[in-house]
Write a protein that holds these residues in place. Structure first.
Motif, PDB file in Angstrom:
ATOM      1  N   ARG A  13       0.652  -0.566   0.165  1.00 16.62           N
ATOM      2  CA  ARG A  13       0.235  -0.292  -0.289  1.00 16.62           C
ATOM      3  C   ARG A  13       0.774   0.685   0.104  1.00 16.62           C
ATOM      4  NH1 ARG A  13      -4.767  -1.595   4.645  1.00 16.62           N
ATOM      5  NH2 ARG A  13      -5.668  -2.705   3.191  1.00 16.62           N
ATOM      6  N   LEU A  14       1.841   1.390   1.084  1.00 14.41           N
ATOM      7  CA  LEU A  14       2.820   2.374   1.070  1.00 14.41           C
ATOM      8  C   LEU A  14       3.486   2.798  -0.594  1.00 14.41           C
ATOM      9  CD1 LEU A  14       4.520   5.161   2.666  1.00 14.41           C
ATOM     10  CD2 LEU A  14       6.052   2.991   3.077  1.00 14.41           C
ATOM     11  N   LEU A  15       4.242   1.590  -1.363  1.00 15.01           N
ATOM     12  CA  LEU A  15       4.930   1.579  -2.614  1.00 15.01           C
ATOM     13  C   LEU A  15       3.807   1.964  -3.675  1.00 15.01           C
ATOM     14  CD1 LEU A  15       6.629  -1.905  -2.493  1.00 15.01           C
ATOM     15  CD2 LEU A  15       7.627   0.658  -2.638  1.00 15.01           C
ATOM     16  N   ARG A  16       2.519   2.006  -3.715  1.00 17.03           N
ATOM     17  CA  ARG A  16       0.982   1.720  -4.004  1.00 17.03           C
ATOM     18  C   ARG A  16       0.724   3.826  -4.117  1.00 17.03           C
ATOM     19  NH1 ARG A  16      -2.811  -0.778  -3.126  1.00 17.03           N
ATOM     20  NH2 ARG A  16      -3.712  -0.221  -1.647  1.00 17.03           N
ATOM     21  N   ILE A  17       1.367   4.281  -3.196  1.00 20.85           N
ATOM     22  CA  ILE A  17       1.140   5.616  -2.965  1.00 20.85           C
ATOM     23  C   ILE A  17       2.511   6.952  -3.528  1.00 20.85           C
ATOM     24  CG2 ILE A  17       0.928   7.686  -1.188  1.00 20.85           C
ATOM     25  CD1 ILE A  17      -0.533   5.592   0.681  1.00 20.85           C
ATOM     26  N   LEU A  18       3.687   5.982  -3.419  1.00 23.58           N
ATOM     27  CA  LEU A  18       4.800   6.503  -3.343  1.00 23.58           C
ATOM     28  C   LEU A  18       4.811   6.268  -5.097  1.00 23.58           C
ATOM     29  CD1 LEU A  18       7.360   4.693  -0.030  1.00 23.58           C
ATOM     30  CD2 LEU A  18       6.119   6.857  -1.051  1.00 23.58           C
ATOM     31  N   GLY A  19       4.426   4.996  -5.203  1.00 24.08           N
ATOM     32  CA  GLY A  19       4.564   4.334  -7.511  1.00 24.08           C
ATOM     33  C   GLY A  19       3.873   5.692  -8.095  1.00 24.08           C
ATOM     34  N   ARG A  20       3.013   6.310  -7.204  1.00 25.38           N
ATOM     35  CA  ARG A  20       1.294   7.438  -8.023  1.00 25.38           C
ATOM     36  C   ARG A  20       2.266   7.546  -8.654  1.00 25.38           C
ATOM     37  NH1 ARG A  20      -1.970   7.619  -4.398  1.00 25.38           N
ATOM     38  NH2 ARG A  20      -2.532   5.476  -4.775  1.00 25.38           N
ATOM     39  N   ASN A  21       1.461   8.181 -10.111  1.00 26.71           N
ATOM     40  CA  ASN A  21       2.225   9.635 -11.118  1.00 26.71           C
ATOM     41  C   ASN A  21       4.196   9.611 -10.278  1.00 26.71           C
ATOM     42  OD1 ASN A  21      -0.616  10.021 -11.687  1.00 26.71           O
ATOM     43  ND2 ASN A  21      -0.414  10.873 -10.051  1.00 26.71           N
ATOM     44  N   HIS A  22       5.063   8.849 -10.795  1.00 27.60           N
ATOM     45  CA  HIS A  22       6.046   8.707 -10.666  1.00 27.60           C
ATOM     46  C   HIS A  22       6.498   7.961 -11.150  1.00 27.60           C
ATOM     47  CE1 HIS A  22       9.863   9.865  -8.193  1.00 27.60           C
ATOM     48  NE2 HIS A  22       9.960  11.021  -8.682  1.00 27.60           N
ATOM     49  N   GLU A  23       7.191   8.001 -12.208  1.00 24.53           N
ATOM     50  CA  GLU A  23       8.198   7.061 -13.221  1.00 24.53           C
ATOM     51  C   GLU A  23       9.096   6.570 -13.049  1.00 24.53           C
ATOM     52  OE1 GLU A  23       8.420   8.079 -16.897  1.00 24.53           O
ATOM     53  OE2 GLU A  23       6.388   8.743 -17.724  1.00 24.53           O
ATOM     54  N   GLU A  24       9.999   7.302 -11.680  1.00 26.21           N
ATOM     55  CA  GLU A  24      11.012   6.737 -11.421  1.00 26.21           C
ATOM     56  C   GLU A  24      11.213   5.642 -10.264  1.00 26.21           C
ATOM     57  OE1 GLU A  24      15.680   8.520  -9.124  1.00 26.21           O
ATOM     58  OE2 GLU A  24      14.148   9.510  -9.624  1.00 26.21           O
ATOM     59  N   SER A  25       9.915   5.937  -9.140  1.00 22.22           N
ATOM     60  CA  SER A  25       9.964   4.987  -8.217  1.00 22.22           C
ATOM     61  C   SER A  25       9.144   3.875  -8.913  1.00 22.22           C
ATOM     62  CB  SER A  25       8.738   5.984  -7.490  1.00 22.22           C
ATOM     63  OG  SER A  25       9.778   7.024  -6.662  1.00 22.22           O
ATOM     64  N   SER A  26       8.481   4.150 -10.137  1.00 22.89           N
ATOM     65  CA  SER A  26       7.557   2.717 -10.281  1.00 22.89           C
ATOM     66  C   SER A  26       8.620   2.016 -11.136  1.00 22.89           C
ATOM     67  CB  SER A  26       6.540   3.799 -11.215  1.00 22.89           C
ATOM     68  OG  SER A  26       5.557   4.089 -11.054  1.00 22.89           O
ATOM     69  N   GLU A  27      10.078   2.670 -11.869  1.00 23.88           N
ATOM     70  CA  GLU A  27      10.343   1.915 -12.645  1.00 23.88           C
ATOM     71  C   GLU A  27      11.385   1.103 -11.185  1.00 23.88           C
ATOM     72  OE1 GLU A  27      14.379   2.290 -15.550  1.00 23.88           O
ATOM     73  OE2 GLU A  27      12.740   3.301 -14.951  1.00 23.88           O
ATOM     74  N   THR A  28      11.079   1.346 -10.252  1.00 21.48           N
ATOM     75  CA  THR A  28      12.432   0.304  -9.403  1.00 21.48           C
ATOM     76  C   THR A  28      11.352  -0.396  -8.469  1.00 21.48           C
ATOM     77  OG1 THR A  28      13.156   3.022  -8.581  1.00 21.48           O
ATOM     78  CG2 THR A  28      13.956   1.389  -6.815  1.00 21.48           C
TER      79      THR A  28
END
Length: 785
Positions: free
Chosen positions: A252-267
């Motif tokens: 759930r925390l990763l979902r919030i941190l990766g929303r609309n952020h390509e660098e975090s999503s790629e990680t």
């Protein structure tokens, strides 16, 4: 003789032994009297025992407010036994709505700074349970100090108290931001789980915290990878899944941190793929982790292959025997159908199978998803499944199913004949559940399909002869028989089983509709008008029709009586004009292809919303320029000169050439509704080529923390106006400012009457059904003048 006070155990036994409620009340009243007396005497030794009995009485539902001040005295005591009961009483008897809770602020502050772990734990539990905003602001520094205490027991409770404080006072985020990075290195399960929860709350409520914690995404990914591959601790494993509660919180925390952020999503992409493929789904704990993984993949900027994997996981959920898992899968696929339509289409057969579920919640979700999956390539097959479902679906789903079929048929009909057959099947099966505009849409469709007039009137006549209880069907059939009764009698329709109908049968059927107790006044009006029109289409004697018309001249219904009197007058005084007056209805204004017209209107609306309107007749504008009738003014001049009685101006009027209109002033938007983060805004456009037409775009946005589902917006206008509602872009408004729902209203106002709108909103929000009906009277004057 004074009866001694009972012990707590004796009180419980006596209350449970009461045979009647009156006997129970008598025991409690006597004991409450002893408790009050003990409080008045100020017995410090047995005060905690008396309060414990009072708390038991409170849990049974009896009033115990007179023990609030005793809680404060026990909390201020130096004995642990007194503090334990006092804090428990404060959590049960005090709340932030009363000012008495503020009196324990100093006691909690002293207990937090004493260093005695059990006392600190009691104070933290009480603060996290009933601490108000004022208490949180006063005690935040003490809680911050305890976050880094060596005792895991105190730190865990301090973290949970910090979560409560952030929820109560979001501006305290800066206080708890620094310790969180250090707490992520903890190995204690309770501390790590609480820390993840605290960071989640911080990120949801503070953009600065969200930017700050995106730096720790690699650390969170490593923690989750360790859980998946090696496990965290055996005592926290459930059904072979390593610590599913911690996994779910991290996802759930990763979902919030990766929303609309390509660098975090790629990680986190590789890790999510690993979790999605290696999690055991034989037990419910694994399904919970897998579902959170799917939600995270859906929300972040994930790769296309990963999103397909998420959809396939939901497709496997649809095959699960657990109904709750199937419901969750249907709800999630409904959210994905707009962004990953082709991937969801692969599971269409499984979704259609869910329509046959006996559970009403499952069948409703399957119906919504099935309607969302309809497109031009599968419309025939999907309509067959949905029509079969309409025949056997529960009554509370018939209206939604019928409306969905009609909308889908209108958007994706391959041929007009198929469209007519589909609507007729819906009217025959669930005519009483269709939308109000179904009758007008079908009559317009039949009127525009000249080659299908004979076929339509035959089908409708057969349906009307079998059943006259479905009022929309009866209205359409009466209209069609009145318009094309001559084709019905001619019998020249190419049917598999030709049907020969004579005039007496047609008149008898319409009279049956008029006399039926099931017919509504509007239905009788359709039937009476059909009889009147048949008087010009039949070759026989019209005495029977005249007699029926004269009978209804004394009807109790005023509308029907007026119509009958007018028709009777037409027979008696203006019989020579009857044939001309009762001619077939001309085609409606929308005589062109409906899809092309709607696409053209939407394109024009988009252009008008972005730039100033451009004249739609370039040849005429060029001719004006060539003739120099406007003194050299071109079509894009913002302020054309006023017309004056000059020869050039007279020539313009004689030639009746169109002049470039001045660009209209933009009409301001209007917010008409707001509730719990759900907003409804109206934007207005008046096309220059048709000033009587007003295009209203309704935009529904959702800034709350929960999705808005089953969203329906309906409108009504005064009778002098004409309103047409276009299909909305969806029925779900995602939370936290997601993709809004838009819907177009087309209002024709030729007389420039004052515009008023009556709106009805229905939707589900936070698992509650909401219905709002309100009138909008403050529309901008530019929208109708």
């Amino acid at each position: 003789m004074v009866v001694p006070s009972l012990k707590l155990q004796d009180l419980i036994e006596e209350i449970r032994g009461a045979k009647t409620q009156a006997q129970e009340r008598e025991v409690i009243q006597k004991e409450c009297a002893h408790i009050r007396a003990s409080f008045r005497d100020g017995d410090p030794v047995h005060r905690h025992r008396q309060l414990a009995k009072l708390l038991y009485v409170h849990m049974l539902g009896y009033p115990a407010h007179f023990g609030q001040m005793e809680c404060l005295k026990l909390i201020a005591s130096s004995r642990f036994t007194d503090k334990r009961v006092g804090y428990l009483g404060a959590m049960l008897l005090l709340d932030e709505r009363h000012d008495a809770h503020l009196l324990i602020t100093n006691s909690i502050k002293n207990d937090l700074s004493q260093g005695i772990q059990p006392v600190q734990g009691l104070a933290l539990c009480t603060l996290s349970t009933m601490g108000s905003a004022e208490m949180c602001r006063d005690l935040a520094p003490e809680v911050e100090k305890l976050l880094l205490q060596p005792s895991p027991y105190v730190r865990k409770k301090a973290i949970l108290t910090a979560v409560h404080m952030i929820r109560k006072v979001p501006e305290l985020s800066s206080v708890f931001l620094p310790p969180c990075a250090q707490l992520l290195h903890e190995r204690h399960h309770g501390i790590l789980l609480g820390t993840i929860t605290l960071i989640t709350e911080l990120c949801e409520r503070s953009p600065a915290a969200l930017r700050h914690f995106r730096k720790v995404v690699p650390q969170l990914v490593q923690i989750l990878r360790t859980l998946v591959t090696m496990g965290y601790s055996t005592e926290h494993s459930i059904s072979g899944v390593s610590d599913p509660f911690l996994q779910v919180q991290i996802l759930r925390l990763l979902r919030i941190l990766g929303r609309n952020h390509e660098e975090s999503s790629e990680t986190m992409n590789d890790l999510l793929a690993q979790v999605a493929t290696n999690t055991d789904t034989s037990r419910n704990a694994g399904n919970a982790v897998l579902f959170e993984t799917v939600l995270t993949i859906m929300d972040i900027c994930s790769a296309a292959g990963l999103r397909v994997l998420a959809v396939n996981i939901l497709g496997r959920f649809l095959l699960n025997s657990d109904r709750n898992i199937r419901y969750v899968a249907l709800t999630s696929l409904l959210r994905l159908v707009q962004s990953d339509h082709s991937a969801v289409q692969r599971h269409r057969p499984t979704v259609v199978e869910c329509l046959r579920e006996t559970d009403a919640s499952l069948s409703r979700r399957a119906l919504e998803l099935s309607l969302a999956l309809v497109n031009s390539s599968n419309v025939r097959a999907m309509m067959q499944e949905l029509q079969a479902f309409l025949e056997s679906c529960p009554p509370d789903l018939r209206a939604d199913c019928a409306s969905g079929i009609l909308l889908a048929a209108e958007r994706f009909a391959p041929t007009k004949r198929w469209h007519i057959d589909t609507i007729l099947h819906v009217l025959t099966t669930a005519g009483t559940h269709v939308r109000d505009d179904a009758v007008a849409n079908l009559t317009q469709l039949i009127g525009g399909a000249q080659e299908l007039h004979a076929y339509s009137v035959r089908r409708l006549y057969n349906a009307l002869a079998e059943d006259i209880s479905q009022q929309p069907l009866v209205q359409v059939a009466a209209w069609c028989i009145g318009e094309y009764g001559d084709l019905l009698l001619a019998g020249n329709c190419e049917e598999i089983e030709p049907l020969q109908v004579d005039e007496e049968e047609v008149l008898a059927l319409l009279e049956k509709v008029l006399q039926s107790h099931m017919s509504l006044p509007a239905t009788r009006g359709y039937a009476l008008t059909a009889l009147m029109k048949l008087s010009t289409r039949l070759c026989g004697d019209n005495n029977r029709i005249r007699q029926v018309v004269s009978i209804y001249g004394s009807c109790l219904d005023v509308e029907l009586q007026q119509r009958a009197v007018e028709y009777d007058t037409l027979f008696r005084k203006y019989d020579h004009m009857r044939a001309a007056i009762l001619e077939k209805m001309p085609l409606a204004e929308r005589d062109g292809p409906q899809a092309d017209e709607e696409a053209k209107e939407s394109k024009e609306a988009a252009q008008l919303s972005e730039a100033a309107p451009v004249p739609t007749e370039p040849q005429a504008s060029q001719l004006l320029d060539l003739l120099d009738l406007l003194d050299g003014a071109s079509g894009d001049v913002q302020h054309p000169p006023p017309l004056d009685p000059s020869p050039g101006g007279a020539l313009v009027h004689l030639l009746d050439l169109p002049c470039a209109p001045p660009p209209p002033a933009p009409i301001p938007d209007l917010k008409v509704f707001e509730r719990e983060g759900v907003q409804l805004n109206l934007s207005f456009i008046r096309p220059p080529e048709n000033p009587a037409l007003l295009l209203i775009t309704v935009t529904a946005t959702n800034f709350s923390e929960g999705d808005v589902t089953h969203f329906i917006c309906q409108a009504a206008v005064p009778k002098s106006l004409q309103l047409q509602l276009q299909a909305p872009s969806g029925n779900t408004v995602p939370a936290r400012g997601g993709l809004p729902i838009t819907q177009l209203f087309r209002i024709l106002n030729p007389n420039k009457a004052p515009l008023r709108l009556k709106l009805r909103l229905t939707y589900d929000h936070f698992h509650q059904s909401v219905q709002e009906i309100f009138e909008v009277n403050n529309l901008p004057v530019e929208s109708w003048q």
